[in-house]
Design an enzyme around this catalytic site. Structure first.
Site, PDB file in Angstrom:
ATOM      1  N   ASP A  15      -6.570  -6.818   4.098  1.00  0.00           N
ATOM      2  CA  ASP A  15      -7.673  -6.130   3.421  1.00  0.00           C
ATOM      3  C   ASP A  15      -8.576  -7.155   2.737  1.00  0.00           C
ATOM      4  OD1 ASP A  15      -9.133  -3.936   2.288  1.00  0.00           O
ATOM      5  OD2 ASP A  15      -8.119  -4.357   0.393  1.00  0.00           O
ATOM      6  N   TYR A  24       0.823  -1.216   0.000  1.00  0.00           N
ATOM      7  CA  TYR A  24       0.000   0.000   0.000  1.00  0.00           C
ATOM      8  C   TYR A  24       0.854   1.262   0.000  1.00  0.00           C
ATOM      9  CZ  TYR A  24      -4.757  -1.761   0.814  1.00  0.00           C
ATOM     10  OH  TYR A  24      -5.995  -2.321   0.685  1.00  0.00           O
ATOM     11  N   ASP A  44     -12.595  -8.797   4.068  1.00  0.00           N
ATOM     12  CA  ASP A  44     -13.844  -8.769   3.279  1.00  0.00           C
ATOM     13  C   ASP A  44     -14.371 -10.188   3.115  1.00  0.00           C
ATOM     14  OD1 ASP A  44     -13.522  -6.014   2.901  1.00  0.00           O
ATOM     15  OD2 ASP A  44     -14.203  -6.119   0.824  1.00  0.00           O
ATOM     16  N   LYS A  74       2.822 -15.379   2.626  1.00  0.00           N
ATOM     17  CA  LYS A  74       3.107 -16.125   1.394  1.00  0.00           C
ATOM     18  C   LYS A  74       4.612 -16.368   1.391  1.00  0.00           C
ATOM     19  CE  LYS A  74       1.735 -17.818  -2.587  1.00  0.00           C
ATOM     20  NZ  LYS A  74       0.822 -18.973  -2.725  1.00  0.00           N
ATOM     21  N   ASP A 107      -3.177 -18.194   0.426  1.00  0.00           N
ATOM     22  CA  ASP A 107      -4.148 -18.867  -0.456  1.00  0.00           C
ATOM     23  C   ASP A 107      -4.909 -19.940   0.318  1.00  0.00           C
ATOM     24  OD1 ASP A 107      -1.696 -20.169  -0.283  1.00  0.00           O
ATOM     25  OD2 ASP A 107      -1.607 -20.755  -2.395  1.00  0.00           O
TER      26      ASP A 107
HETATM   27  C1  IPM Z   1     -10.417  -0.771   3.961  1.00  0.00           C
HETATM   28  C2  IPM Z   1     -10.604  -0.145   2.603  1.00  0.00           C
HETATM   29  C3  IPM Z   1      -9.397   0.718   2.294  1.00  0.00           C
HETATM   30  C4  IPM Z   1      -8.193  -0.191   2.249  1.00  0.00           C
HETATM   31  C5  IPM Z   1      -9.507   1.569   1.026  1.00  0.00           C
HETATM   32  C6  IPM Z   1     -10.749   2.415   1.018  1.00  0.00           C
HETATM   33  C7  IPM Z   1      -8.288   2.399   0.786  1.00  0.00           C
HETATM   34  O1  IPM Z   1     -10.834  -1.097   1.635  1.00  0.00           O
HETATM   35  O2  IPM Z   1     -10.310  -0.033   4.946  1.00  0.00           O
HETATM   36  O3  IPM Z   1     -10.386  -1.999   4.042  1.00  0.00           O
HETATM   37  O4  IPM Z   1      -7.914  -0.814   1.213  1.00  0.00           O
HETATM   38  O5  IPM Z   1      -7.502  -0.291   3.271  1.00  0.00           O
HETATM   39 MN    MN Z   2     -10.958  -3.136   2.394  1.00  0.00          MN
END
Ligand code: IPM
Ligand code: MN
Length: 371
Positions: free
Chosen positions: A245, A142, A249, A189, A221
């Site tokens: 990240d 990042y 999700d 990884k 993975d």
């Molecule tokens: C999160 C979001 C952010 C990230 C974005 C909006 C930059 O997806 O907080 O998970 O990737 O960290």
């Molecule tokens: Mn995110």
């Protein structure tokens, strides 16, 4: 207790979900005689429109002089579909994380029993799921060097980690594990990446200081698969920025909706609280978004202020709404309630003004929450 809270509603559904959290924080303040003072700040697409910058200096100053930050969401399709945009809303959040030194992002993954049936994962896999993802937040790919050649035919994102950065977040993860089921899974990884090998070596060495904590190592993975196949095995997942990240999700589907998940971004002396969902622009202004991710982030803020009883009451109120089917559209596409109604119900529960046999019909008609 008196606290100064910087509030960054942000983009898309950010403002409307944040508004519900303020409602809840105010109910808590009333009930427990606290004083929360809110300073509203700009960040993201709205900030670019109004000031030309995704992170105006005034926002940074307000955050630095606050006790904590409550943040909504960031992102706008105008920029998502324009890879050449000079400024991006997300730069605001990334810059803020870096400037404030928010090196660890804590994402608790809970699968509430009352909505197991709404998760695409089978209920028997979900029983007892309770883990946290500790994601490194200010390093890795990042924040590495980014390059695009002049001909726009080659691009590069560098992934860099220092031992210091790894150890800093790892100590925090070990401390969390100690207060929980005493197990850490380092997700990396290491069979391919040099940075991952540094992570593995660092954790192996640190483990000696935390003999009571069991340490496991898993390739990312495989972890992506294990989170769905056998999520119960996890207690604390420790991982680098981008893996965290993506995996958080993914893990959100266990709980039935990404709209439910809160997070805390912790630094040495400041913390920011935000739901893990995005700005969901299609829903902006429609009063249909799930406010619980934001409300539970406010609960994490109360924990951070050491207001444990208050935080527990907010969580209890949230669980009450879920258990009674007062859920938003993302959780139940057929029978659902609006963002603001769910906020009202959580508040009413906190104010102790809800009876157990609440009349759903009246709520649907927005008549009264109380029989
Ligand atoms: C999160 C979001 C952010 C990230 C974005 C909006 C930059 O997806 O907080 O998970 O990737 O960290
Ligand atoms: Mn995110």
């Amino acid at each position: 207790m008196q606290k100064n809270i910087a509030v960054i509603p942000g983009d898309g559904i950010g403002p409307e979900v944040t508004q519900q959290s303020i409602k809840i924080l105010e109910a808590i303040a009333q009930q427990f005689s606290h004083q929360f003072h809110y300073s509203y700040c700009l960040m993201g697409a709205e900030a670019i429109d109004k000031t030309g910058s995704p992170l105006p200096d005034a926002t940074v100053e307000t955050c630095l002089s606050s006790d904590a930050i409550l943040f909504g969401a960031i992102g706008d399709p105008r920029y998502d579909n324009d890879p050449m945009a000079r400024q991006r809303p997300e730069q605001g959040l990334l810059k803020l994380r870096k400037l404030l030194g928010l090196f660890a992002n804590i994402r608790p993954i809970t699968a509430y029993p009352s909505i197991h049936h709404l998760s695409p994962v089978k209920s028997r896999q979900l029983e007892g799921v309770d883990f946290i993802i500790v994601r490194e937040l200010t390093g890795g790919i990042y924040f590495g060097k980014k390059e695009l050649n002049e001909a726009h035919t080659q691009a590069m994102d560098e992934c860099v980690y220092t031992l210091k950065e790894i150890e800093q977040v790892a100590h925090l993860a070990f401390a969390y594990a100690r207060s929980r089921s005493k197990k850490i899974t380092l997700v990396d990884k290491a069979n391919v990446l040099e940075t991952s090998r540094l992570w593995r070596k660092a954790i192996q060495e640190l483990a000696a200081q935390y003999q009571d904590v069991q340490v496991e190592y898993m390739f990312v993975d495989n972890a992506a698969m294990q989170i769905i196949l056998n999520p119960k095995q996890f207690d604390v997942i420790l991982t680098e920025n981008m893996f965290g990240d993506i995996l958080s999700d993914e893990a959100s589907v266990l709980g039935g909706s990404i709209g439910l998940l809160p997070s805390a971004s912790l630094g040495a002396s400041l913390a920011l609280f935000e739901p893990i969902h995005g700005s969901y622009p299609q829903a902006a202004g429609k009063d249909i978004a799930n406010p619980l991710g934001s409300i539970l982030s406010a609960a994490m803020m109360l924990d951070y202020f050491q207001l444990k009883e208050e935080a527990a009451l907010v969580r209890m109120a949230v669980e009450w709404t879920l258990a009674h089917g007062f859920v938003s559209k993302d959780i139940d596409p057929v029978n659902n309630y609006s963002t603001s109604t769910i906020g009202d119900l959580v508040r009413d529960f906190i104010e102790n003004s809800l009876s157990s046999d609440i009349n759903k019909f009246n709520i649907a008609l927005s008549k009264s929450t109380i029989i």
